[in-house]
Scaffold this active site. Structure first.
Site, mmCIF file in Angstrom:
data_model
loop_
_atom_site.group_PDB
_atom_site.id
_atom_site.type_symbol
_atom_site.label_atom_id
_atom_site.label_comp_id
_atom_site.label_asym_id
_atom_site.label_seq_id
_atom_site.Cartn_x
_atom_site.Cartn_y
_atom_site.Cartn_z
ATOM 1 N N ARG A 36 45.411 37.235 38.341
ATOM 2 C CA ARG A 36 44.090 37.804 38.018
ATOM 3 C C ARG A 36 43.274 38.103 39.290
ATOM 4 O O ARG A 36 42.436 39.000 39.287
ATOM 5 C CB ARG A 36 43.316 36.839 37.095
ATOM 6 C CG ARG A 36 42.025 37.450 36.505
ATOM 7 C CD ARG A 36 41.442 36.541 35.437
ATOM 8 N NE ARG A 36 40.290 37.107 34.748
ATOM 9 C CZ ARG A 36 39.030 36.727 34.922
ATOM 10 N NH1 ARG A 36 38.740 35.772 35.773
ATOM 11 N NH2 ARG A 36 38.051 37.301 34.240
ATOM 12 N N ILE A 62 35.568 42.603 33.867
ATOM 13 C CA ILE A 62 36.909 42.166 33.470
ATOM 14 C C ILE A 62 36.641 41.030 32.480
ATOM 15 O O ILE A 62 35.804 40.157 32.744
ATOM 16 C CB ILE A 62 37.736 41.703 34.702
ATOM 17 C CG1 ILE A 62 39.109 41.147 34.268
ATOM 18 C CG2 ILE A 62 37.013 40.701 35.564
ATOM 19 C CD1 ILE A 62 40.033 40.803 35.472
ATOM 20 N N SER A 63 37.298 41.052 31.324
ATOM 21 C CA SER A 63 37.020 40.052 30.287
ATOM 22 C C SER A 63 37.432 38.656 30.750
ATOM 23 O O SER A 63 38.285 38.499 31.629
ATOM 24 C CB SER A 63 37.783 40.408 29.009
ATOM 25 O OG SER A 63 37.446 41.704 28.586
ATOM 26 N N ALA A 64 36.837 37.641 30.112
ATOM 27 C CA ALA A 64 37.191 36.247 30.428
ATOM 28 C C ALA A 64 38.653 35.998 30.045
ATOM 29 O O ALA A 64 39.138 36.540 29.038
ATOM 30 C CB ALA A 64 36.282 35.298 29.655
#
Ligand code: SAM
Length: 228
Positions: A36, A62-64
């Site tokens: 990530r 950016i999503s969790a």
């Protein structure tokens, strides 16, 4: 440095398993394999393994990690599937999907982003981690899908829609599954739409969530996006 990230990634995946978010070996392996830190801006790399969304520029995120894992589980994506993602952003969710689908021939991810600068960011990130080969990035309005690449086994939307876009339902293969956040600007639920083999549509409402708006023909209008 890379070893430190590997350690942090393993710890996060372990936590998501203990919380019951990661359930399947396929999602576990993808979350353990895709770095990530390669999908966040350079100055935020140290935060890559905190379970939180992070800014990626242009007012987007950016999503969790827990949301990426949860949506990927809910999608029930399999090796060899052809998947459409709407909302490329950093390319991280596309990378997780590509890692899974590319285990079998034919597996491919088409992802659509409306902001050209982000499509470019995602391309560079996917190239760096060696997954770009399995991903086609399109710049455009993903709320109407990608009819030229349809039908899809799976469709995932990573931006919030006011209602389920019918173009996306049409582009699902019989037996296909669509996962999409639906609601108002500040609060949504994850909706799963399944198309049975006879074409019957089944809709289920799941986890509460908060996403940036899907802006487009079958999403929010540009001028509506800040209205509650
Ligand atoms: N999946 C991304 C990732 O892994 O980084 C995060 C997506 S971010 C929460 C939502 C993205 O959807 C933003 O990049 C936004 O520009 C994009 N978006 C919003 N409306 C869109 C549309 N109609 N078509 C394509 N992309 C759209």
């Amino acid at each position: 440095m890379p070893r430190r990230f590997e350690h942090l990634r393993s710890a996060l995946v372990r936590m998501l398993e203990l919380e019951g978010v990661i359930k399947s070996p396929l999602v576990r392996e993808a979350m353990l394999s895709v770095p990530r830190e390669e999908f966040v801006p350079q100055h935020l790399r140290d935060y890559a393994y905190q379970d939180t969304p992070l800014p990626i520029g242009y007012g987007q995120t950016i999503s969790a990690p827990h949301m990426v894992a949860l949506m990927t589980e809910e999608l029930r994506v399999e090796p060899g599937h052809r998947v459409l993602e709407v909302g490329t952003g950093s390319g991280y969710q596309a990378a997780i999907l590509a890692h899974i689908v590319s285990k079998k021939l034919r597996g491919h991810v088409v992802t659509i982003e409306r902001i050209p600068g982000l499509a470019d960011f995602a391309k560079k990130n996917l190239e760096r981690v060696g997954l770009y080969h399995y991903v086609t990035i399109i710049v455009g309005d993903g709320s109407i899908g990608a009819p030229q690449y349809a039908p899809f086994d799976r469709i995932i939307v990573t931006a919030a829609a006011p209602k389920i876009p019918q173009s996306l339902v049409k582009q699902l293969r019989p037996g296909g599954r669509l996962v999409i956040p639906v609601g108002d600007r500040w609060s949504q639920v994850l909706v799963t739409v399944t198309k049975q083999s006879d074409g019957t549509i089944h809709t289920e409402y799941g986890t509460p969530c908060v996403f940036v708006p899907l802006v487009g023909c079958e999403g929010w209008r540009e001028e509506e996006r800040y209205i509650t």
